[in-house]
Design an enzyme around this catalytic site. Structure first.
Site, PDB file in Angstrom:
ATOM      1  N   ARG A  33       0.994  -1.112   0.046  1.00  0.00           N
ATOM      2  CA  ARG A  33      -0.011   0.045  -0.020  1.00  0.00           C
ATOM      3  C   ARG A  33       0.912   1.133  -0.017  1.00  0.00           C
ATOM      4  NH1 ARG A  33      -5.325  -1.391   0.728  1.00  0.00           N
ATOM      5  NH2 ARG A  33      -5.561  -3.525   1.851  1.00  0.00           N
ATOM      6  N   ASN A  91       4.574   6.795 -13.463  1.00  0.00           N
ATOM      7  CA  ASN A  91       5.211   8.136 -13.533  1.00  0.00           C
ATOM      8  C   ASN A  91       6.658   7.911 -13.983  1.00  0.00           C
ATOM      9  OD1 ASN A  91       3.151   9.389 -12.648  1.00  0.00           O
ATOM     10  ND2 ASN A  91       3.509   9.202 -10.423  1.00  0.00           N
ATOM     11  N   VAL A 100       9.957   8.688  -6.458  1.00  0.00           N
ATOM     12  CA  VAL A 100      10.771   7.435  -5.952  1.00  0.00           C
ATOM     13  C   VAL A 100      11.318   6.827  -7.296  1.00  0.00           C
ATOM     14  CG1 VAL A 100      10.884   5.152  -4.833  1.00  0.00           C
ATOM     15  CG2 VAL A 100       9.551   7.181  -3.912  1.00  0.00           C
ATOM     16  N   HIS A 104       7.710   1.565 -10.427  1.00  0.00           N
ATOM     17  CA  HIS A 104       6.437   1.103  -9.798  1.00  0.00           C
ATOM     18  C   HIS A 104       5.453   1.576 -10.320  1.00  0.00           C
ATOM     19  CE1 HIS A 104       7.569   5.117  -8.190  1.00  0.00           C
ATOM     20  NE2 HIS A 104       6.268   5.255  -8.104  1.00  0.00           N
ATOM     21  N   HIS A 106       1.272   2.407 -10.122  1.00  0.00           N
ATOM     22  CA  HIS A 106       0.330   2.787  -9.112  1.00  0.00           C
ATOM     23  C   HIS A 106      -1.018   1.948  -9.425  1.00  0.00           C
ATOM     24  CE1 HIS A 106       2.170   6.195  -7.184  1.00  0.00           C
ATOM     25  NE2 HIS A 106       2.923   6.317  -8.393  1.00  0.00           N
TER      26      HIS A 106
HETATM   27  P1  5GP Z   1       6.043   8.291  -7.767  1.00  0.00           P
HETATM   28  O1  5GP Z   1       5.492   9.763  -7.681  1.00  0.00           O
HETATM   29  O2  5GP Z   1       7.296   8.050  -7.637  1.00  0.00           O
HETATM   30  O3  5GP Z   1       5.226   7.690  -8.952  1.00  0.00           O
HETATM   31  O4  5GP Z   1       5.322   7.657  -6.437  1.00  0.00           O
HETATM   32  C1  5GP Z   1       5.994   7.464  -5.348  1.00  0.00           C
HETATM   33  C2  5GP Z   1       4.857   6.776  -4.291  1.00  0.00           C
HETATM   34  O5  5GP Z   1       5.448   6.253  -3.375  1.00  0.00           O
HETATM   35  C3  5GP Z   1       4.077   8.379  -3.568  1.00  0.00           C
HETATM   36  O6  5GP Z   1       2.757   7.930  -4.230  1.00  0.00           O
HETATM   37  C4  5GP Z   1       4.520   7.902  -2.247  1.00  0.00           C
HETATM   38  O7  5GP Z   1       3.435   8.166  -1.233  1.00  0.00           O
HETATM   39  C5  5GP Z   1       4.763   6.549  -2.218  1.00  0.00           C
HETATM   40  N1  5GP Z   1       5.985   6.290  -1.052  1.00  0.00           N
HETATM   41  C6  5GP Z   1       7.040   7.136  -0.778  1.00  0.00           C
HETATM   42  N2  5GP Z   1       7.780   6.672   0.097  1.00  0.00           N
HETATM   43  C7  5GP Z   1       7.105   5.516   0.646  1.00  0.00           C
HETATM   44  C8  5GP Z   1       7.194   4.489   1.674  1.00  0.00           C
HETATM   45  O8  5GP Z   1       8.198   4.649   2.554  1.00  0.00           O
HETATM   46  N3  5GP Z   1       6.295   3.513   1.976  1.00  0.00           N
HETATM   47  C9  5GP Z   1       5.215   3.195   0.833  1.00  0.00           C
HETATM   48  N4  5GP Z   1       4.540   2.338   1.343  1.00  0.00           N
HETATM   49  N5  5GP Z   1       4.871   4.445   0.064  1.00  0.00           N
HETATM   50  C10 5GP Z   1       6.099   5.550  -0.170  1.00  0.00           C
END
Ligand code: 5GP
Ligand code: ZN
Length: 117
Positions: A33, A91, A100, A104, A106
């Site tokens: 999650r 993304n 990050v 990944h 979503h």
């Molecule tokens: P991005 O913007 O890179 O596509 O999405 C990164 C996602 O990772 C964000 O929605 C953020 O809330 C989530 N995220 C960041 N750090 C952590 C973490 O330590 N644990 C979890 N479960 N999600 C994280």
């Protein structure tokens, strides 16, 4: 690219150093999650290998990406949102909103996502 990056937060989750609410795991994929959910269902599906972005994928990873989509589909079904629908998002880099840098997917569901843009 190394299989794991010691500075990567998602590699830390995969290694068990950082806790997560894990919903699925196999040899090559993990799903947990999102810590800051943008919808009632917000799960991240990722390869265990450290691949930074879609830009870094090779042709040999096509099957892996396909299996990630199937894991996402099954999680959405398990959460009961398959019929009403859900959104799958990847993304990429700055303009894509990537924060990050461990690839990944979503999985967002449980509310209407509306149109993109
Ligand atoms: P991005 O913007 O890179 O596509 O999405 C990164 C996602 O990772 C964000 O929605 C953020 O809330 C989530 N995220 C960041 N750090 C952590 C973490 O330590 N644990 C979890 N479960 N999600 C994280
Ligand atoms: Zn990583």
């Amino acid at each position: 690219m190394p299989d794991h990056d010691p500075d990567c937060i998602f590699c830390g989750i995969i290694a068990g150093r950082i806790p997560s609410d894990t919903l699925y795991e196999d040899d090559e994929i993990i799903a947990f999650r999102d810590i800051s959910p943008a919808a009632p269902l917000h799960v991240l599906v990722l390869p265990k290998a450290h691949i930074a972005t879609v830009n870094d994928l090779g042709a040999e990873e096509a099957g892996l990406i396909g299996r990630m989509v199937l894991v996402a589909r099954d999680l959405a079904a398990g959460a009961g949102v398959a019929r009403d629908g859900y959104r799958l998002v990847v993304n990429v880099n700055r303009d894509g909103g990537q924060i990050v840098f461990h690839l990944h997917l979503h999985v967002l569901g449980g509310r209407s996502m509306g149109a993109i843009g």
